[in-house]
Design a protein around this motif. Sequence first.
Motif, PDB file in Angstrom:
ATOM      1  N   ALA A 346     -10.176  28.747 -23.060  1.00 22.81           N
ATOM      2  CA  ALA A 346      -9.775  28.622 -24.463  1.00 22.81           C
ATOM      3  C   ALA A 346     -10.994  28.410 -25.355  1.00 22.81           C
ATOM      4  CB  ALA A 346      -8.783  27.473 -24.627  1.00 22.81           C
ATOM      5  N   GLY A 347     -11.968  27.643 -24.875  1.00 26.43           N
ATOM      6  CA  GLY A 347     -13.202  27.461 -25.638  1.00 26.43           C
ATOM      7  C   GLY A 347     -13.945  28.773 -25.810  1.00 26.43           C
ATOM      8  N   ALA A 348     -13.944  29.597 -24.751  1.00 29.87           N
ATOM      9  CA  ALA A 348     -14.594  30.907 -24.853  1.00 29.87           C
ATOM     10  C   ALA A 348     -13.859  31.800 -25.837  1.00 29.87           C
ATOM     11  CB  ALA A 348     -14.638  31.570 -23.474  1.00 29.87           C
ATOM     12  N   ALA A 349     -12.521  31.768 -25.785  1.00 28.18           N
ATOM     13  CA  ALA A 349     -11.730  32.602 -26.693  1.00 28.18           C
ATOM     14  C   ALA A 349     -11.940  32.182 -28.148  1.00 28.18           C
ATOM     15  CB  ALA A 349     -10.253  32.522 -26.324  1.00 28.18           C
ATOM     16  N   ALA A 350     -12.109  30.890 -28.383  1.00 31.63           N
ATOM     17  CA  ALA A 350     -12.311  30.401 -29.750  1.00 31.63           C
ATOM     18  C   ALA A 350     -13.639  30.892 -30.324  1.00 31.63           C
ATOM     19  CB  ALA A 350     -12.260  28.877 -29.773  1.00 31.63           C
ATOM     20  N   GLY A 351     -14.597  31.198 -29.464  1.00 27.96           N
ATOM     21  CA  GLY A 351     -15.904  31.678 -29.924  1.00 27.96           C
ATOM     22  C   GLY A 351     -15.999  33.184 -30.033  1.00 27.96           C
ATOM     23  N   LEU A 352     -14.899  33.891 -29.751  1.00 28.49           N
ATOM     24  CA  LEU A 352     -14.924  35.350 -29.826  1.00 28.49           C
ATOM     25  C   LEU A 352     -14.960  35.791 -31.284  1.00 28.49           C
ATOM     26  CD1 LEU A 352     -14.734  37.773 -27.830  1.00 28.49           C
ATOM     27  CD2 LEU A 352     -12.275  37.794 -28.296  1.00 28.49           C
ATOM     28  N   PRO A 353     -15.865  36.692 -31.656  1.00 31.60           N
ATOM     29  CA  PRO A 353     -15.937  37.131 -33.058  1.00 31.60           C
ATOM     30  C   PRO A 353     -14.632  37.790 -33.515  1.00 31.60           C
ATOM     31  CG  PRO A 353     -17.862  37.876 -31.822  1.00 31.60           C
ATOM     32  CD  PRO A 353     -16.891  37.345 -30.821  1.00 31.60           C
ATOM     33  N   ARG A 372     -23.561  40.536 -27.114  1.00 34.79           N
ATOM     34  CA  ARG A 372     -23.874  39.264 -26.455  1.00 34.79           C
ATOM     35  C   ARG A 372     -22.725  38.266 -26.610  1.00 34.79           C
ATOM     36  NH1 ARG A 372     -24.890  34.430 -27.478  1.00 34.79           N
ATOM     37  NH2 ARG A 372     -24.761  34.777 -29.731  1.00 34.79           N
ATOM     38  N   GLN A 373     -22.144  38.194 -27.803  1.00 37.29           N
ATOM     39  CA  GLN A 373     -21.055  37.251 -28.031  1.00 37.29           C
ATOM     40  C   GLN A 373     -19.838  37.588 -27.188  1.00 37.29           C
ATOM     41  OE1 GLN A 373     -21.105  37.890 -32.386  1.00 37.29           O
ATOM     42  NE2 GLN A 373     -21.394  35.685 -32.604  1.00 37.29           N
ATOM     43  N   VAL A 374     -19.506  38.852 -27.098  1.00 35.87           N
ATOM     44  CA  VAL A 374     -18.345  39.249 -26.295  1.00 35.87           C
ATOM     45  C   VAL A 374     -18.649  39.092 -24.810  1.00 35.87           C
ATOM     46  CG1 VAL A 374     -16.753  41.136 -25.747  1.00 35.87           C
ATOM     47  CG2 VAL A 374     -17.541  40.801 -28.103  1.00 35.87           C
ATOM     48  N   LEU A 375     -19.889  39.352 -24.419  1.00 34.72           N
ATOM     49  CA  LEU A 375     -20.278  39.175 -23.025  1.00 34.72           C
ATOM     50  C   LEU A 375     -20.100  37.726 -22.580  1.00 34.72           C
ATOM     51  CD1 LEU A 375     -21.532  40.337 -20.447  1.00 34.72           C
ATOM     52  CD2 LEU A 375     -23.785  39.828 -21.416  1.00 34.72           C
ATOM     53  N   SER A 376     -20.473  36.772 -23.427  1.00 32.75           N
ATOM     54  CA  SER A 376     -20.287  35.355 -23.100  1.00 32.75           C
ATOM     55  C   SER A 376     -18.818  35.050 -22.846  1.00 32.75           C
ATOM     56  CB  SER A 376     -20.833  34.495 -24.238  1.00 32.75           C
ATOM     57  OG  SER A 376     -20.592  33.123 -23.990  1.00 32.75           O
ATOM     58  N   PHE A 377     -17.948  35.586 -23.661  1.00 34.16           N
ATOM     59  CA  PHE A 377     -16.505  35.434 -23.489  1.00 34.16           C
ATOM     60  C   PHE A 377     -16.053  36.000 -22.142  1.00 34.16           C
ATOM     61  CE2 PHE A 377     -12.607  38.012 -23.932  1.00 34.16           C
ATOM     62  CZ  PHE A 377     -11.654  37.022 -24.131  1.00 34.16           C
ATOM     63  N   LEU A 378     -16.521  37.193 -21.801  1.00 33.36           N
ATOM     64  CA  LEU A 378     -16.106  37.825 -20.546  1.00 33.36           C
ATOM     65  C   LEU A 378     -16.601  37.043 -19.340  1.00 33.36           C
ATOM     66  CD1 LEU A 378     -16.776  41.574 -21.439  1.00 33.36           C
ATOM     67  CD2 LEU A 378     -14.577  40.385 -21.413  1.00 33.36           C
ATOM     68  N   TYR A 379     -17.828  36.547 -19.405  1.00 36.64           N
ATOM     69  CA  TYR A 379     -18.360  35.756 -18.294  1.00 36.64           C
ATOM     70  C   TYR A 379     -17.440  34.577 -17.981  1.00 36.64           C
ATOM     71  CZ  TYR A 379     -23.041  37.926 -18.078  1.00 36.64           C
ATOM     72  OH  TYR A 379     -24.102  38.777 -17.896  1.00 36.64           O
ATOM     73  N   GLN A 380     -16.984  33.884 -19.003  1.00 32.34           N
ATOM     74  CA  GLN A 380     -16.191  32.681 -18.767  1.00 32.34           C
ATOM     75  C   GLN A 380     -14.785  33.006 -18.272  1.00 32.34           C
ATOM     76  OE1 GLN A 380     -17.141  29.339 -21.670  1.00 32.34           O
ATOM     77  NE2 GLN A 380     -18.204  31.042 -22.652  1.00 32.34           N
ATOM     78  N   PHE A 381     -14.322  34.217 -18.542  1.00 30.86           N
ATOM     79  CA  PHE A 381     -13.032  34.641 -17.992  1.00 30.86           C
ATOM     80  C   PHE A 381     -13.162  35.169 -16.567  1.00 30.86           C
ATOM     81  CE2 PHE A 381     -11.178  33.899 -22.003  1.00 30.86           C
ATOM     82  CZ  PHE A 381      -9.802  33.961 -21.852  1.00 30.86           C
ATOM     83  N   MET A 382     -14.368  35.274 -16.054  1.00 33.55           N
ATOM     84  CA  MET A 382     -14.540  35.700 -14.662  1.00 33.55           C
ATOM     85  C   MET A 382     -14.125  34.623 -13.673  1.00 33.55           C
ATOM     86  SD  MET A 382     -18.114  37.824 -14.620  1.00 33.55           S
ATOM     87  CE  MET A 382     -18.317  39.359 -15.531  1.00 33.55           C
ATOM     88  N   TYR A 383     -14.074  33.374 -14.099  1.00 34.27           N
ATOM     89  CA  TYR A 383     -13.732  32.288 -13.179  1.00 34.27           C
ATOM     90  C   TYR A 383     -12.229  32.229 -12.960  1.00 34.27           C
ATOM     91  CZ  TYR A 383     -18.505  30.609 -13.381  1.00 34.27           C
ATOM     92  OH  TYR A 383     -19.877  30.518 -13.260  1.00 34.27           O
ATOM     93  N   VAL A 384     -11.841  32.202 -11.689  1.00 35.71           N
ATOM     94  CA  VAL A 384     -10.430  32.110 -11.332  1.00 35.71           C
ATOM     95  C   VAL A 384     -10.242  30.940 -10.381  1.00 35.71           C
ATOM     96  CG1 VAL A 384      -9.908  34.552 -11.697  1.00 35.71           C
ATOM     97  CG2 VAL A 384     -10.730  33.786  -9.460  1.00 35.71           C
ATOM     98  N   TYR A 385      -9.019  30.466 -10.347  1.00 34.82           N
ATOM     99  CA  TYR A 385      -8.668  29.298  -9.531  1.00 34.82           C
ATOM    100  C   TYR A 385      -7.608  29.696  -8.514  1.00 34.82           C
ATOM    101  CZ  TYR A 385      -6.183  25.000  -8.273  1.00 34.82           C
ATOM    102  OH  TYR A 385      -5.559  23.996  -7.580  1.00 34.82           O
ATOM    103  N   TYR A 386      -7.846  29.378  -7.245  1.00 35.27           N
ATOM    104  CA  TYR A 386      -6.867  29.583  -6.176  1.00 35.27           C
ATOM    105  C   TYR A 386      -6.358  28.217  -5.719  1.00 35.27           C
ATOM    106  CZ  TYR A 386      -8.257  34.485  -5.552  1.00 35.27           C
ATOM    107  OH  TYR A 386      -8.512  35.824  -5.738  1.00 35.27           O
ATOM    108  N   GLY A 387      -5.053  28.055  -5.673  1.00 35.21           N
ATOM    109  CA  GLY A 387      -4.482  26.806  -5.188  1.00 35.21           C
ATOM    110  C   GLY A 387      -3.234  26.436  -5.945  1.00 35.21           C
ATOM    111  N   HIS A 388      -2.693  25.268  -5.620  1.00 37.14           N
ATOM    112  CA  HIS A 388      -1.516  24.769  -6.335  1.00 37.14           C
ATOM    113  C   HIS A 388      -1.907  24.481  -7.782  1.00 37.14           C
ATOM    114  CE1 HIS A 388       1.927  22.362  -7.502  1.00 37.14           C
ATOM    115  NE2 HIS A 388       2.519  22.665  -6.354  1.00 37.14           N
TER     116      HIS A 388
END
Length: 419
Positions: A346-353, A372-388
């Motif tokens: 959500a923090g990354a999305a808030a910084g999207l131009p 560069r600004q959009v790339l920063s957003f995409l980098y942070q959406f690369m993280y995924v969580y596996y588990g409950h």
Amino acid sequence: MPPAEEGSPAPRAASTEQDTLGSFPADPAERLPHGLARLLVQRVRDSDGNQAYVLSGAAGSDGDDDVPPYSTGPQLPPLKISLGRIRPDGAFPTQFYRAVLDWSRRQRPLVRWLNELRARYGDDLHLVVWDDTDYEIPWEMLWLGAEEPGDPPAGSLGALVPVARWTTIRELDRSLLDPPAHCTGEVVGYFDQRMWPDADAFQPFRHERHGDVDTFLASLDGPDRDLGLVYMGCHGTYGKDVDDLTAGLLTWYEMDEPAMTALGGRSTLVCLNVCHSGRLVDNRAGGEDALRGFSELFLRKGATACIATRGEVGETAARALLARLVEHAVRTPGKPLARMLRDFRAGAAAGLPDPLPRTKLGDGAVDREGQRQVLSFLYQFMYVYYGHPLTTLRLAPSAASAPGARHAAGPPGPREDRA
């Protein structure tokens, strides 16, 4: 990373032949807990024999007003929006994100279902995306537009709803719907030379850092330990075959050799801050109908949950994730990890131009600042969580009598560049 130069059609008639990669028995009538929704992504072939996928969704409730289940016919996979394309010789970040938005606009039935869930459950909603394909669909980036009057605010799914991933791992006998775990205990980490200073972030906790892969693996393959977190910060590679997967100096096969018995009897989060560590490959060439990868490997060996990456993450984003993880463990250990990652996105999305930059400026030059600004957003959406989706992390504080870390091995000698 400077950018380089550079859909889903209407469902076809369904084929009764399922492509068995990752298929699993799932009881559609299984009752889910209140607020928990599950989206199953299964690999099939359409009537023309093309590789495709189908979706089926269900949600739990504590009353009689359940949101109806959701399902689709076969759809062609949107392979062009794999986050693995975000690399120095890949697509422009703005072009990639526009492709994601274009795909999202063709998912109107799914978006309506998800918006109905959001309206019904509010902040109680948690979504499990059980994806048994290797199509690398970035579900967390699905744009939830306002389809109907009164729909909740628009945004990217992973920035609005806590999303947990899962995939079928046949060697596991535990259910994803077992009670959520609380990962508690000390930290064991492996860092390559470039990421070695990042280990200092764990000073508030009882921790052990390794710069040697053998001592790191030995620490996971010894007697049962009170491990709350296993962390890796190093370079990683990916290809379409298991042979192409590496984390630091280790290949997937080499990482798979140790039993990692230290993970077996405790609730442990594994955080792989390693490029491509969350990507899975079809291992039919290895003689099995299964998806393999580093996240799958650690879950199979006993990890309770795993945070990993779906692409080539930049160092700034990697350190931002580390800082958020440590802040979370210090300030909000009772908050589920899936919520922590939702807030990170959500923090990354808030910084999207806004509006989204175009590829080129008026003079024809590439808009590198916009990229560069959009790339920063995409980098942070690369993280995924596996588990409950409700699993938490509470790390053991460093002892007052011996603050700081136990340094089991010094920093590595030759430099490993991080991708």
